[in-house]
Design a protein around this motif. Structure first.
Motif: not given
Length: 155
Positions: A36-51
């Protein structure tokens, strides 16, 4: 009886997702993280890319976990130095989640060859073919999102 080409593609997509899930699990284990930590990092990276501003509430919604579970994920990732809690400069009452450079470097080291290989493969397709792939994957993502979790198992 032979499988239809549509089912063949579905089974290939499933095989890709299984393999990618295995790589994520290996990454998690190697870096002392929960999946779940990896999924969280992916979500956070996606959010960063999307602003998109990523708050704890936003992350919990993305992961489908309650606030206690979200706090546990954030605490683990912060302890490992992968994320930081930072005050929103526009609203000092709000705390945003930021992925630290260390986590990005770990991700690049592990997934960089996969990303580079995939980008190289996609460059062999013309723009119309890439658009078809994009439409297909977006459609599959939407079908998955619409299907929800009919048995109520959670994330």
């Amino acid at each position: 009886m032979a499988e239809s080409s549509e089912l063949q593609i579905f089974h290939l997509l499933r095989a890709v997702t299984v393999e990618y899930g295995l790589r994520q699990g290996e990454f998690a284990a190697r870096n002392r993280m929960h999946p779940t930590d990896v999924r969280a990092l992916i979500c956070l990276l996606d959010a960063e890319r999307a602003g998109t501003d990523a708050t704890a509430g936003w992350l919990g919604a993305q992961l489908g976990v309650n606030s206690a579970g979200t706090t546990a994920v954030i605490d683990r990732l912060e302890r490992l130095g992968h994320i930081a809690r930072v005050r929103d400069e526009r609203d000092r009452r709000r705390v945003l989640l930021r992925v630290e450079e260390r986590a990005k470097e770990l991700g690049r080291a592990s997934f960089g060859p996969l990303i580079d290989g995939t980008v190289a493969l996609l460059r062999e397709y013309d723009e119309g073919e890439r658009e078809a792939v994009r439409r297909f994957l977006t459609g599959v993502r939407d079908v998955l999102a619409a299907s929800g979790d009919p048995e109520g198992r959670g994330a």
